[in-house]
Scaffold this motif. Structure first.
Motif, PDB file in Angstrom:
ATOM      1  N   ALA A   8      86.451  69.665 -54.321  1.00 11.59           N
ATOM      2  CA  ALA A   8      84.967  69.410 -54.267  1.00 11.59           C
ATOM      3  C   ALA A   8      84.088  69.621 -52.875  1.00 11.59           C
ATOM      4  N   THR A   9      82.574  70.103 -52.604  1.00 11.41           N
ATOM      5  CA  THR A   9      82.223  70.764 -51.987  1.00 11.41           C
ATOM      6  C   THR A   9      81.727  69.194 -51.192  1.00 11.41           C
ATOM      7  N   ALA A  10      81.964  67.432 -51.342  1.00 15.08           N
ATOM      8  CA  ALA A  10      81.704  66.521 -50.519  1.00 15.08           C
ATOM      9  C   ALA A  10      82.649  66.230 -49.401  1.00 15.08           C
ATOM     10  N   SER A  11      83.533  67.435 -49.550  1.00 15.15           N
ATOM     11  CA  SER A  11      85.045  67.236 -48.683  1.00 15.15           C
ATOM     12  C   SER A  11      84.779  68.067 -47.456  1.00 15.15           C
ATOM     13  N   GLY A  12      83.919  68.224 -46.758  1.00 12.28           N
ATOM     14  CA  GLY A  12      83.382  68.894 -45.381  1.00 12.28           C
ATOM     15  C   GLY A  12      84.490  69.619 -44.834  1.00 12.28           C
ATOM     16  N   GLN A  13      85.433  69.124 -43.652  1.00 11.27           N
ATOM     17  CA  GLN A  13      86.622  69.120 -42.952  1.00 11.27           C
ATOM     18  C   GLN A  13      87.541  68.635 -43.328  1.00 11.27           C
ATOM     19  N   GLN A  14      86.965  67.105 -43.188  1.00 11.36           N
ATOM     20  CA  GLN A  14      88.040  66.417 -44.517  1.00 11.36           C
ATOM     21  C   GLN A  14      89.405  66.954 -44.791  1.00 11.36           C
ATOM     22  N   GLY A  15      90.563  66.480 -45.285  1.00 13.43           N
ATOM     23  CA  GLY A  15      91.523  66.786 -46.304  1.00 13.43           C
ATOM     24  C   GLY A  15      91.654  65.814 -47.240  1.00 13.43           C
ATOM     25  N   ASN A  16      90.789  64.216 -46.876  1.00 17.82           N
ATOM     26  CA  ASN A  16      90.594  63.778 -48.466  1.00 17.82           C
ATOM     27  C   ASN A  16      90.013  63.581 -49.348  1.00 17.82           C
ATOM     28  N   CYS A  17      90.255  64.749 -50.014  1.00 16.19           N
ATOM     29  CA  CYS A  17      89.596  65.143 -51.151  1.00 16.19           C
ATOM     30  C   CYS A  17      89.762  65.587 -52.650  1.00 16.19           C
ATOM     31  N   VAL A  18      89.260  65.894 -53.843  1.00 14.99           N
ATOM     32  CA  VAL A  18      90.024  65.976 -54.504  1.00 14.99           C
ATOM     33  C   VAL A  18      89.993  67.561 -54.614  1.00 14.99           C
ATOM     34  N   GLU A  19      90.364  67.648 -56.422  1.00 13.23           N
ATOM     35  CA  GLU A  19      90.185  69.953 -56.343  1.00 13.23           C
ATOM     36  C   GLU A  19      89.779  69.371 -57.796  1.00 13.23           C
ATOM     37  N   VAL A  20      89.051  70.772 -58.657  1.00  7.38           N
ATOM     38  CA  VAL A  20      89.244  70.647 -59.939  1.00  7.38           C
ATOM     39  C   VAL A  20      89.493  71.947 -60.616  1.00  7.38           C
ATOM     40  N   ALA A  21      90.087  71.304 -61.642  1.00 10.47           N
ATOM     41  CA  ALA A  21      90.474  73.534 -62.101  1.00 10.47           C
ATOM     42  C   ALA A  21      89.892  72.964 -63.837  1.00 10.47           C
ATOM     43  N   PRO A  22      89.227  74.208 -64.586  1.00 10.97           N
ATOM     44  CA  PRO A  22      89.413  74.375 -65.985  1.00 10.97           C
ATOM     45  C   PRO A  22      90.888  74.238 -66.873  1.00 10.97           C
ATOM     46  N   LEU A  23      90.323  73.656 -68.226  1.00 10.38           N
ATOM     47  CA  LEU A  23      91.630  73.493 -68.741  1.00 10.38           C
ATOM     48  C   LEU A  23      91.595  74.133 -70.211  1.00 10.38           C
TER      49      LEU A  23
END
Length: 130
Positions: free
Chosen positions: A15-30
């Motif tokens: 997610a682009t909102a994560s910036g340099q932080q490691g606390n984020c989510v990732e999204v992939a197509p199914l």
């Protein structure tokens, strides 16, 4: 009969909102057109799977914009575009609360009515309509 579990068919994107932080989510197509969501710090851990309709409902609205009549106050409504051409409306004080969805024809009828309004507070102040 059980349906096959959808498979990831593309790369996970952070997610682009994560910036340099490691606390984020990732999204992939199914493979079924939905999306898989995972914790970026635990790439081999559990994933949330959203079906196509669930993902669309989750991401359907664009960014919410606060009504200009609110000034610096929080007592206002925010409006966001929907993929069908309609609009979602929410309370600016309760951004995670319920949203009112207007279809395209409903939104056009509402805004046309507001523009023609003779309410003393201006066209955006139409209230009491059912």
């Amino acid at each position: 009969m059980t349906s096959a579990t959808p498979t990831v068919v593309g790369p996970f994107v952070k997610a682009t909102a994560s910036g340099q932080q490691g606390n984020c989510v990732e999204v992939a197509p199914l493979s079924d057109g939905g999306r898989a969501v995972r914790d970026s710090k635990n790439q081999h851990g559990p994933r949330l799977h959203f079906g196509p309709a669930q993902w669309t409902a989750f991401t359907d609205s664009g960014p919410f914009v606060k009504a200009t009549a609110s000034g610096q106050q929080d007592a206002c409504v925010e409006v966001a575009p929907l993929s069908d051409g309609g609009r979602a409306v929410r309370d600016s004080k309760n951004q995670h609360g319920p949203r009112l969805h207007f279809g395209p024809a409903q939104w056009t009828a509402f805004t046309d009515s507001a523009v023609r309004s003779t309410v003393p507070y201006g066209p955006a102040s139409v209230t009491g309509r059912s």
